[in-house]
Design an enzyme around this catalytic site. Structure first.
Site, PDB file in Angstrom:
ATOM      1  N   ARG A  66       0.827  -1.214   0.000  1.00 51.24           N
ATOM      2  CA  ARG A  66       0.000   0.000   0.000  1.00 51.24           C
ATOM      3  C   ARG A  66       0.863   1.267   0.000  1.00 51.24           C
ATOM      4  NH1 ARG A  66      -3.337   2.159   4.847  1.00 51.24           N
ATOM      5  NH2 ARG A  66      -4.850   3.533   3.849  1.00 51.24           N
ATOM      6  N   HIS A  70       0.340   4.588  -2.261  1.00 48.40           N
ATOM      7  CA  HIS A  70       0.131   5.921  -1.673  1.00 48.40           C
ATOM      8  C   HIS A  70       1.239   6.896  -2.060  1.00 48.40           C
ATOM      9  CE1 HIS A  70      -3.184   5.249   1.533  1.00 48.40           C
ATOM     10  NE2 HIS A  70      -3.419   4.561   0.435  1.00 48.40           N
ATOM     11  N   ASN A  97      -2.910   8.255   5.698  1.00 46.10           N
ATOM     12  CA  ASN A  97      -1.610   7.577   5.812  1.00 46.10           C
ATOM     13  C   ASN A  97      -1.249   7.197   7.245  1.00 46.10           C
ATOM     14  OD1 ASN A  97      -0.931   7.456   3.109  1.00 46.10           O
ATOM     15  ND2 ASN A  97      -0.125   9.555   3.109  1.00 46.10           N
ATOM     16  N   HIS A 195      -6.185  -5.741  -2.536  1.00 47.25           N
ATOM     17  CA  HIS A 195      -6.930  -5.931  -1.286  1.00 47.25           C
ATOM     18  C   HIS A 195      -7.072  -7.399  -0.916  1.00 47.25           C
ATOM     19  CE1 HIS A 195      -8.809  -1.614  -1.274  1.00 47.25           C
ATOM     20  NE2 HIS A 195      -7.509  -1.641  -1.040  1.00 47.25           N
TER      21      HIS A 195
HETATM   22  C1  HEM Z   1      -8.933   1.913  -5.699  1.00 48.10           C
HETATM   23  C2  HEM Z   1      -8.856   2.721  -4.680  1.00 48.10           C
HETATM   24  C3  HEM Z   1      -8.449   2.274  -3.305  1.00 48.10           C
HETATM   25  C4  HEM Z   1      -9.039   2.622  -2.148  1.00 48.10           C
HETATM   26  C5  HEM Z   1     -10.224   3.556  -1.983  1.00 48.10           C
HETATM   27  C6  HEM Z   1      -8.333   1.956  -1.091  1.00 48.10           C
HETATM   28  C7  HEM Z   1      -8.621   2.096   0.256  1.00 48.10           C
HETATM   29  C8  HEM Z   1      -8.016   1.374   1.261  1.00 48.10           C
HETATM   30  C9  HEM Z   1      -8.340   1.486   2.660  1.00 48.10           C
HETATM   31  C10 HEM Z   1      -9.368   2.449   3.259  1.00 48.10           C
HETATM   32  C11 HEM Z   1      -7.591   0.592   3.317  1.00 48.10           C
HETATM   33  C12 HEM Z   1      -7.617   0.302   4.824  1.00 48.10           C
HETATM   34  C13 HEM Z   1      -6.692   1.213   5.590  1.00 48.10           C
HETATM   35  C14 HEM Z   1      -6.872   1.014   7.071  1.00 48.10           C
HETATM   36  O1  HEM Z   1      -7.920   1.382   7.590  1.00 48.10           O
HETATM   37  O2  HEM Z   1      -5.950   0.478   7.730  1.00 48.10           O
HETATM   38  C15 HEM Z   1      -6.772  -0.086   2.359  1.00 48.10           C
HETATM   39  C16 HEM Z   1      -5.891  -1.076   2.648  1.00 48.10           C
HETATM   40  C17 HEM Z   1      -5.043  -1.636   1.728  1.00 48.10           C
HETATM   41  N1  HEM Z   1      -4.925  -1.283   0.411  1.00 48.10           N
HETATM   42 FE1  HEM Z   1      -6.165  -0.082  -0.611  1.00 48.10          FE
HETATM   43  N2  HEM Z   1      -7.339   1.215  -1.628  1.00 48.10           N
HETATM   44  C18 HEM Z   1      -7.362   1.381  -2.989  1.00 48.10           C
HETATM   45  C19 HEM Z   1      -6.479   0.837  -3.891  1.00 48.10           C
HETATM   46  C20 HEM Z   1      -5.385   0.079  -3.550  1.00 48.10           C
HETATM   47  C21 HEM Z   1      -4.322  -0.277  -4.449  1.00 48.10           C
HETATM   48  C22 HEM Z   1      -4.210   0.197  -5.888  1.00 48.10           C
HETATM   49  C23 HEM Z   1      -3.473  -1.066  -3.750  1.00 48.10           C
HETATM   50  C24 HEM Z   1      -2.187  -1.697  -4.208  1.00 48.10           C
HETATM   51  C25 HEM Z   1      -1.973  -2.137  -5.408  1.00 48.10           C
HETATM   52  C26 HEM Z   1      -4.002  -1.202  -2.414  1.00 48.10           C
HETATM   53  C27 HEM Z   1      -3.457  -1.972  -1.433  1.00 48.10           C
HETATM   54  C28 HEM Z   1      -3.938  -2.034  -0.136  1.00 48.10           C
HETATM   55  C29 HEM Z   1      -3.421  -2.960   0.842  1.00 48.10           C
HETATM   56  C30 HEM Z   1      -2.362  -4.017   0.614  1.00 48.10           C
HETATM   57  C31 HEM Z   1      -4.095  -2.695   2.034  1.00 48.10           C
HETATM   58  C32 HEM Z   1      -3.886  -3.371   3.385  1.00 48.10           C
HETATM   59  C33 HEM Z   1      -2.928  -2.534   4.208  1.00 48.10           C
HETATM   60  C34 HEM Z   1      -2.588  -3.122   5.561  1.00 48.10           C
HETATM   61  O3  HEM Z   1      -2.614  -4.338   5.724  1.00 48.10           O
HETATM   62  O4  HEM Z   1      -2.250  -2.332   6.464  1.00 48.10           O
HETATM   63  N3  HEM Z   1      -5.151  -0.475  -2.337  1.00 48.10           N
HETATM   64  N4  HEM Z   1      -7.043   0.424   1.110  1.00 48.10           N
END
Ligand code: HEM
Length: 327
Positions: A66, A70, A97, A195
């Site tokens: 992530r 970002h 972030n 995700h």
């Molecule tokens: C399309 C729009 C996207 C939105 C709106 C979004 C939103 C989010 C949100 C809200 C979280 C949770 C954060 C938290 O509360 O801890 C999250 C987690 C995550 N996102 Fe996304 N995301 C998007 C796209 C992506 C992309 C493009 C990737 C990577 C290629 C990605 C990879 C991840 C990963 C791996 C997590 C887990 C992080 C962790 O384990 O701490 N996301 N995302």
């Protein structure tokens, strides 16, 4: 630059202009193996450190993937996510972030690289290589990472706030936000597949569980049994509890996230929104039907596309010595 008469001299001027303008473009100046001559062991060093980190802290795979996303969506992939601010005004201080983790892993990689090849490998490239290595460590197909990015020296809390896509984004916003950065609708659905890894804080989706339209209701697009389960975990103002995004396999890069979308068991509006566009929906249906026939390969292609956003190359920017501060 209009030049009706003195065509040749004007052409010369235009060429000179092209060379003078620092490259801030979609992928121009990047190449696979950029450090082949200047730091031949660069990628092996990153891989070794990430292997060590994953063996003791596998839950960092999600946050590290992530982090690259970002970084790229705010000012391009130029490492601004890593900069510290003495007044807490940097990207990393921005609400979206605050849930990022793993900065110390980037520092550890950077220290190892500085030891082997001082002042050579940029922090923005480290983020791109690390993202590849963590997904491979969790089961994704490997892909060639383009390198040659240089680091920027500006990082702004407000820019992060306005540029990072919120979890309540609908399909129109998602498509526009990706298109604005040169990413396609296919990139959107493929990269959302990220995700499959990691966790989310309750606070990122509790609006869908409680009082969705101000009447104490939940989001009708969420499966009602799933709502009940999530409510047991997340109380209305919970800021700390973590929920698995792809329950049961958060440390495995697989296609289960796509399975969950039509079942309406995905945490964010932005996830379920992928059913609202014929192309993204068709992609999800195909991956489910074929057991993810193309997802693994597609993910590598889309990660490379994402890694090209707004890069600084050539003489633009710098190669930071320490990732959290400008030289
Ligand atoms: C399309 C729009 C996207 C939105 C709106 C979004 C939103 C989010 C949100 C809200 C979280 C949770 C954060 C938290 O509360 O801890 C999250 C987690 C995550 N996102 Fe996304 N995301 C998007 C796209 C992506 C992309 C493009 C990737 C990577 C290629 C990605 C990879 C991840 C990963 C791996 C997590 C887990 C992080 C962790 O384990 O701490 N996301 N995302």
């Amino acid at each position: 630059m209009a030049c009706p008469k003195l065509f040749l001299s004007c052409l010369l001027l235009q060429v000179m202009f092209l060379f003078l303008v620092p490259e801030v473009a979609h992928g121009q100046g990047l190449k696979v193996g950029f450090y082949q001559k200047t730091c031949p062991s660069a990628e092996a060093i990153v891989k070794k450190v990430i292997g060590e980190v994953m063996s003791v802290a596998p839950s960092l795979s999600g946050p590290l993937l992530r982090m690259h996303f970002h970084d790229c969506f705010v000012r391009g992939c130029e490492g601004s996510i890593l900069l510290n601010s003495s007044t807490n005004q940097a990207e990393k201080d921005s609400p979206p972030n605050l849930s990022l983790r793993g900065y110390q892993v980037i520092d550890r990689v950077k220290t190892a690289l500085e030891k082997a090849c001082p002042g050579t490998v940029s922090c923005s490239d480290i983020l791109a290589i690390v993202a590849r290595d963590v997904v491979v460590a969790t089961g994704a197909l490997s892909y060639d990472v383009e390198t040659g990015r240089r680091d920027g020296n500006v990082s702004s809390l407000t820019e992060a706030l306005t540029n990072l896509v919120p979890p309540n984004a609908n399909i129109t916003t998602l498509k526009a936000d990706f298109a604005q950065r040169g990413l396609s609708v296919k990139d959107l659905v493929v990269l959302s597949g990220g995700h499959t890894l990691g966790t989310s804080h309750c606070s990122s989706f509790t609006d869908r569980l409680y009082n969705f339209t101000g009447k104490g209701d939940s989001d009708p697009k969420l499966d009602s049994n799933y709502v009940a389960r999530l409510k047991l975990k997340c109380k209305p103002n919970d800021q700390t509890t973590l929920v698995e995004m792809d329950p049961g396999s958060v440390r495995t890069f697989d296609i289960k996230y796509f399975d969950l979308i039509p079942k309406r068991r995905v945490l964010f509006t932005s996830d379920i929104a992928l059913l609202d566009d014929s192309q993204t929906k068709a992609y999800i249906d195909l991956q489910i039907k074929t057991g993810g026939s193309t997802f693994f390969k597609d993910f590598g292609v889309s990660m490379v596309n994402m890694g090209r956003i707004g890069v600084l190359t050539g003489t633009a920017g710098e190669v930071r010595k320490v990732c959290s501060k400008v030289n």
